[in-house]
Design a protein around this motif. Structure first.
Motif, PDB file in Angstrom:
ATOM      1  N   HIS A 173      45.215  43.117  -4.361  1.00 18.21           N
ATOM      2  CA  HIS A 173      46.235  43.590  -5.294  1.00 18.21           C
ATOM      3  C   HIS A 173      47.620  43.194  -4.796  1.00 18.21           C
ATOM      4  O   HIS A 173      47.827  42.993  -3.595  1.00 18.21           O
ATOM      5  CB  HIS A 173      46.172  45.108  -5.455  1.00 18.21           C
ATOM      6  N   ALA A 174      48.580  43.114  -5.723  1.00 17.78           N
ATOM      7  CA  ALA A 174      49.939  42.734  -5.352  1.00 17.78           C
ATOM      8  C   ALA A 174      50.634  43.819  -4.544  1.00 17.78           C
ATOM      9  O   ALA A 174      51.407  43.533  -3.630  1.00 17.78           O
ATOM     10  CB  ALA A 174      50.749  42.405  -6.599  1.00 17.78           C
ATOM     11  N   VAL A 175      50.361  45.084  -4.914  1.00 17.78           N
ATOM     12  CA  VAL A 175      51.013  46.219  -4.252  1.00 17.78           C
ATOM     13  C   VAL A 175      49.961  47.293  -3.991  1.00 17.78           C
ATOM     14  O   VAL A 175      49.197  47.655  -4.895  1.00 17.78           O
ATOM     15  CB  VAL A 175      52.132  46.825  -5.127  1.00 17.78           C
ATOM     16  N   GLY A 176      49.936  47.809  -2.785  1.00 17.14           N
ATOM     17  CA  GLY A 176      49.040  48.915  -2.491  1.00 17.14           C
ATOM     18  C   GLY A 176      47.573  48.510  -2.508  1.00 17.14           C
ATOM     19  O   GLY A 176      47.224  47.337  -2.392  1.00 17.14           O
ATOM     20  N   ASP A 177      46.724  49.518  -2.697  1.00 14.79           N
ATOM     21  CA  ASP A 177      45.286  49.291  -2.608  1.00 14.79           C
ATOM     22  C   ASP A 177      44.555  49.554  -3.923  1.00 14.79           C
ATOM     23  O   ASP A 177      43.343  49.748  -3.930  1.00 14.79           O
ATOM     24  CB  ASP A 177      44.690  50.171  -1.503  1.00 14.79           C
ATOM     25  N   ARG A 178      45.304  49.582  -5.034  1.00 10.42           N
ATOM     26  CA  ARG A 178      44.649  49.769  -6.320  1.00 10.42           C
ATOM     27  C   ARG A 178      45.378  48.972  -7.395  1.00 10.42           C
ATOM     28  O   ARG A 178      46.518  48.517  -7.198  1.00 10.42           O
ATOM     29  CB  ARG A 178      44.590  51.248  -6.706  1.00 10.42           C
ATOM     30  N   LEU A 179      44.718  48.811  -8.525  1.00  5.84           N
ATOM     31  CA  LEU A 179      45.282  48.017  -9.614  1.00  5.84           C
ATOM     32  C   LEU A 179      46.579  48.634 -10.125  1.00  5.84           C
ATOM     33  O   LEU A 179      46.670  49.853 -10.314  1.00  5.84           O
ATOM     34  CB  LEU A 179      44.275  47.938 -10.765  1.00  5.84           C
ATOM     35  N   THR A 180      47.581  47.773 -10.360  1.00  7.51           N
ATOM     36  CA  THR A 180      48.839  48.224 -10.955  1.00  7.51           C
ATOM     37  C   THR A 180      49.194  47.307 -12.117  1.00  7.51           C
ATOM     38  O   THR A 180      48.555  46.283 -12.358  1.00  7.51           O
ATOM     39  CB  THR A 180      49.999  48.188  -9.932  1.00  7.51           C
TER      40      THR A 180
END
Length: 240
Positions: free
Chosen positions: A162-169
């Motif tokens: 993912h681009a940011v963090g550990d889940r889909l945004t």
């Protein structure tokens, strides 16, 4: 009452970035201009209102009850936390918003490949300039933007899925839309760089196969790319 999305009927355009978030979350929403009893006239009435205190400049516009939100990045910043598509951490949320604004810049440059002189003129009235602009976009701007987002993915301390963090945004969904659009508009140019951005390509594949996104892509709601939208395929602009 569900969300109401206002955007031009008949094309994906900038509205598609918002639709992807709503579809991924399974949110209840209405695409206002596609409703026969409402249509584009309702959107134009909102844009031309002489009494609306929160007057939007242009679509897309999201209406949530009495709240009006305009501009893609602004809408997604509003929707992300509500739909579970925003990072939990505050610093990551601001970083995600910065990425979304960078995507906004990228999309504006895509638009200018076929309308480099004036939005109000037809593409046919600016073809020589469009050809020059597209050549520079393909050789300079695609590598600059995609190279940046590839680095963002690879430098995510929580993994490059993912681009940011550990889940889909919403950022992941928007990057998917950009990559899909570039593949449509510049198939030769994108084929030439195939394999150069493996993290982005993996993200594109991951998003495209998510159940809600896959179902949306197979439905009539997902309009095909066409030459009235932002991502347009003119063979003469596609440098392989």
């Amino acid at each position: 009452m569900g969300y109401e999305l206002y955007y031009w009927n008949g094309l994906q355009g900038r509205g598609e970035f918002v639709r992807l978030a709503l579809e991924e979350a399974g949110a209840d929403y209405v695409d206002v201009t596609r409703q026969p009893e409402r249509g584009t006239s309702e959107m134009l009435a909102l844009l031309k209102s002489d009494s609306e205190p929160h007057l939007p400049f242009a679509p897309p516009i999201l209406k949530d009850g009495e709240i009006l939100v305009s501009h893609v990045a602004n809408i997604l910043a509003y929707l992300g936390p509500k739909l579970g598509l925003a990072p939990r951490d505050e610093a990551e949320r601001w970083f995600a918003n910065g990425l979304q604004l960078t995507i906004t810049d990228f999309v504006a440059e895509v638009h200018d490949t076929h309308h480099p002189i004036a939005t109000g003129k037809y593409y046919e009235d600016q073809k020589p300039e469009a050809k020059a602009r597209s050549a520079a976009f393909i050789s300079e701007r695609i590598p600059k933007f995609l190279g940046y987002f590839e680095r963002v993915l690879n430098q995510n301390p929580k993994g490059n899925r993912h681009a940011v963090g550990d889940r889909l945004t919403t950022v992941d969904l928007s990057l998917f839309q950009v990559l899909e659009g570039l593949a449509y508009a510049f198939p030769k140019a994108m084929a030439r760089v195939s394999g150069q951005y493996p993290a982005l390509e993996a993200l594109q594949a991951m998003v495209g196969t998510r159940p809600n996104i896959a179902a949306y892509r197979a439905s009539p709601g997902r309009l095909p790319f066409n030459e009235d939208g932002i991502f347009r395929h003119y063979p003469e602009l596609d440098v392989g």
